[in-house]
Design an enzyme around this catalytic site. Structure first.
Site, PDB file in Angstrom:
ATOM      1  N   ASP A  68      -2.466   6.557  -3.501  1.00  0.00           N
ATOM      2  CA  ASP A  68      -1.304   5.921  -2.871  1.00  0.00           C
ATOM      3  C   ASP A  68      -0.813   4.785  -3.771  1.00  0.00           C
ATOM      4  O   ASP A  68      -1.343   4.570  -4.864  1.00  0.00           O
ATOM      5  CB  ASP A  68      -1.623   5.450  -1.444  1.00  0.00           C
ATOM      6  CG  ASP A  68      -2.594   4.282  -1.413  1.00  0.00           C
ATOM      7  OD1 ASP A  68      -3.348   4.100  -2.388  1.00  0.00           O
ATOM      8  OD2 ASP A  68      -2.619   3.545  -0.409  1.00  0.00           O
ATOM      9  N   SER A  85       0.809  -1.219   0.000  1.00  0.00           N
ATOM     10  CA  SER A  85       0.000   0.000   0.000  1.00  0.00           C
ATOM     11  C   SER A  85       0.844   1.273   0.000  1.00  0.00           C
ATOM     12  O   SER A  85       1.590   1.529  -0.933  1.00  0.00           O
ATOM     13  CB  SER A  85      -0.963  -0.047   1.188  1.00  0.00           C
ATOM     14  OG  SER A  85      -1.947   0.956   1.079  1.00  0.00           O
ATOM     15  N   ASP A  89      -1.035   1.588  -3.993  1.00  0.00           N
ATOM     16  CA  ASP A  89      -1.894   0.521  -4.531  1.00  0.00           C
ATOM     17  C   ASP A  89      -3.275   1.028  -4.923  1.00  0.00           C
ATOM     18  O   ASP A  89      -4.152   0.238  -5.253  1.00  0.00           O
ATOM     19  CB  ASP A  89      -1.991  -0.658  -3.557  1.00  0.00           C
ATOM     20  CG  ASP A  89      -2.857  -0.366  -2.346  1.00  0.00           C
ATOM     21  OD1 ASP A  89      -2.907   0.805  -1.911  1.00  0.00           O
ATOM     22  OD2 ASP A  89      -3.483  -1.304  -1.813  1.00  0.00           O
ATOM     23  N   ASP A  93      -5.814   2.439  -3.317  1.00  0.00           N
ATOM     24  CA  ASP A  93      -7.047   2.353  -2.521  1.00  0.00           C
ATOM     25  C   ASP A  93      -7.278   3.605  -1.668  1.00  0.00           C
ATOM     26  O   ASP A  93      -8.252   3.681  -0.931  1.00  0.00           O
ATOM     27  CB  ASP A  93      -7.083   1.075  -1.664  1.00  0.00           C
ATOM     28  CG  ASP A  93      -6.011   1.025  -0.586  1.00  0.00           C
ATOM     29  OD1 ASP A  93      -5.155   1.933  -0.538  1.00  0.00           O
ATOM     30  OD2 ASP A  93      -6.029   0.066   0.219  1.00  0.00           O
TER      31      ASP A  93
END
Length: 445
Positions: free
Chosen positions: A241, A102, A243, A245
Site C-alpha cells: 500500500d 497509508s 506507506d 505497511d
C-alpha cells in the site's frame, strides 16, 4: 485511551486543507511535540513521508515547529512507515514522524509518531502533546534553535535491513516477480530489494507523481497486478500500500492471496524452523479458516479488535511475536516493531524458495470461507444491537451456524452504521443468515 481531540489510533489524519491537516496546525503540532520531547532530553527527530504532494508542505511546517522548540529534524524523503520505525532506532533519534495516510487517496494525509524504540508513542506522551497544543506558541533563544538536515542514504540502509531478514542460504534467482508499489513509498525500495536478492522484477505502480498514490493499484486494488502476473507468466505478484505497511500477494494463476493466508504461511514456516514464539494474533475480521488451519498445527490463535495497534497490543500482552490482519498488516515482532509489507513478503518468498513450492501450493492450506458483509444505516439514537429482537435473531443464526461459521455484529465508530458479517463454508447459507440479521436491524429503525 483517554478522550483525544486530535490523535486517533493511527496519529492525526484527515483531508488536506481541512483542519487539522493544515500547514498552521502542522507547525503548532511540530512545536508542541518538540516541547514535550525536549523536556524528555530529546535533540533530534526523524521525518519521513510517503509520495503525496502535500508531504512537502507538511514536512516543512513540522520542521519549523520542531526548530522553534529547539529540536533538530532529519529528513529521509519518501520512505515506508516501517522504514522510519527501523531508522529511528538505528539513528538513535529520540522520535520518528511519518507523514502519510497509508492506503487512503492522495487528498488525505496524516501525521504519526514513533518512539525512540520504533514503537507507537506511549499514551501519556501523546496526551502531553495534546495538552501542549492548547498553549500559546513561543520560540527558544536563537542559539538554541533546531537545525534541519537530510539523510541521503536512508533508502540504502533500509534496503540492507530488508535483505538481512531473508535467509542467507537462499536466493530468488529464477523467480519472476511482479511488484506493485501503489505509486507510494516503497517505489524505490521493494524493486531493489528483490533484484539484489536475485529475482527478475517487473514493476508497476512505481511512478509516483504526488497524485496517483493508491489509485487503482497497490494492496487495496490488485486487479492490475493480477492481470500483469498472468500476462507475463510471473511466479508471484506483490502489492504494497501507499506507506508500505501492508502486503497482498497474487499467485501464478492470478489468484489473490490475502493477509490471513500470508499470516498462515509465515506462522507455519516459523513453527517448522522452531522460531514461532507462542501463538498468532488475528482480528475479529480474520477468516475462520485461518483459525482452523492454525488449530490443526496446534498453534494458539487469539483475536484482537480491528486495527494493527490492537494486534500489537495483544501480541505484547501475550509475549508473542506474530500477528496480522486480513487487510495485509503483518507484524513480525522479532524483525520489526510495526507492520512491514516488504519484510512480510520476503518471509513468504523464503518459504517458497526453501520448499520449492508455488504460492498457490503454500496458500492452499487456508481455503477462505465466504464472508458476507452488509452495512445497515440506522437513524442514530438507540444502538440496534442492544435490541432484544436483534439479539434473538442473532442467537438463532448462531445456533444454525454452529461449527460451520460465525457472525460478527459491529457498530461503526465513524458513521451511523451497523456492520453485519456472516462467515460460513456454505456461501448461500452465509448470505441468507446475513440478510435475516440485517432485516431485523432495519426493523428497529
Amino acid at each position: 485511551m483517554a478522550n483525544r481531540k486530535y490523535f486517533g489510533t493511527d496519529g492525526v489524519r484527515g483531508k488536506v486543507g481541512a483542519y487539522p491537516i493544515t500547514p498552521d496546525f502542522a507547525l503548532k503540532l511540530g512545536w508542541a511535540a518538540g516541547k514535550v520531547l525536549a523536556s524528555q532530553g530529546s535533540k533530534m527527530v526523524l521525518i519521513g513521508k510517503d509520495t503525496r504532494i502535500s508531504g512537502y508542505m507538511l514536512e516543512s511546517a513540522l520542521e519549523a515547529g520542531l526548530a522553534a522548540a529547539g529540536l533538530s529534524a532529519a529528513f529521509t524523503g519518501p520512505m515506508p512507515t516501517p522504514a522510519i520505525a527501523y531508522l529511528t532506532r538505528t539513528f538513535r533519534a529520540e522520535a520518528g514522524i511519518v507523514i502519510s495516510a497509508s492506503h487512503n487517496p492522495y487528498y488525505d494525509n496524516g501525521i504519526k509518531f514513533f518512539s525512540a524504540k520504533g514503537t507507537k508513542l506511549p499514551d501519556e506522551i501523546e496526551e502531553a502533546i495534546e495538552a501542549m497544543l492548547e498553549q500559546p506558541m513561543d520560540c527558544v533563544e536563537s542559539a538554541e534553535l533546531g537545525k534541519a538536515s537530510r539523510i541521503n542514504d536512508a533508502a540504502g540502509r533500509y534496503i540492507e535491513f530488508c535483505k538481512g531478514t531473508f535467509p542467507a542460504h537462499l536466493g530468488l534467482e529464477g523467480y519472476k516477480i511482479v511488484v506493485d508499489c501503489a505509486n507510494g513509498a516503497t517505489y524505490h525500495i521493494a524493486p531493489n530489494v528483490l533484484r539484489e536478492l536475485g529475482a527478475e522484477v517487473i514493476e508497476i505502480g512505481t511512478d509516483p507523481n504526488g497524485l496517483n498514490i493508491n489509485e487503482k493499484c497497490g494492496a487495496t486494488d490488485v486487479t492490475a497486478l493480477q492481470a500483469k502476473v498472468v500476462e507475463t507468466k510471473a511466479d508471484v505478484g506483490l502489492a504494497y500500500d501507499g506507506d508500505g505497511d501492508r502486503i497482498m500477494m497474487v499467485d501464478h494463476l492470478g489468484n489473490k492471496v490475502d493477509g490471513d493466508q500470508i499470516l498462515f504461511i509465515i506462522a507455519r514456516e516459523a513453527l517448522r524452523s522452531g522460531q514461532l514464539k507462542g501463538g498468532v494474533v488475528g482480528t475479529l475480521m480474520s477468516n475462520m479458516s485461518l483459525e482452523i488451519a492454525l488449530k490443526m498445527l496446534g498453534v494458539p490463535f487469539l483475536r484482537a479488535n480491528v486495527g494493527d495497534r490492537y494486534v500489537l497490543e495483544k501480541m505484547v500482552e501475550n509475549d508473542w511475536t506474530l500477528g496480522g490482519e486480513n487487510s495485509g498488516h503483518i507484524i513480525i515482532a522479532d524483525k520489526n516493531t510495526t507492520g512491514d509489507g516488504i519484510v512480510a513478503s520476503l518471509a513468504v518468498l523464503a518459504a517458497m524458495a526453501q520448499h520449492k513450492l508455488s504460492l498457490n501450493e503454500l496458500a492452499s492450506a487456508v481455503k477462505l470461507f465466504p464472508q458476507v458483509l452488509i452495512n445497515v444505516r440506522f437513524a442514530g439514537g438507540e444502538n440496534p444491537l442492544e435490541s432484544d429482537a436483534v439479539k434473538s435473531v442473532a442467537a438463532e443464526v448462531e445456533k444454525r451456524l454452529e461449527g460451520k461459521g460465525r457472525i460478527l455484529l459491529r457498530k461503526s465508530g465513524t458513521e451511523p452504521l451497523i456492520r453485519v458479517m456472516v462467515e460460513c463454508q456454505d456461501a448461500e447459507l452465509a448470505q441468507q443468515c446475513a440478510e435475516e440479521i440485517a432485516e431485523a436491524v432495519k426493523k428497529i429503525n
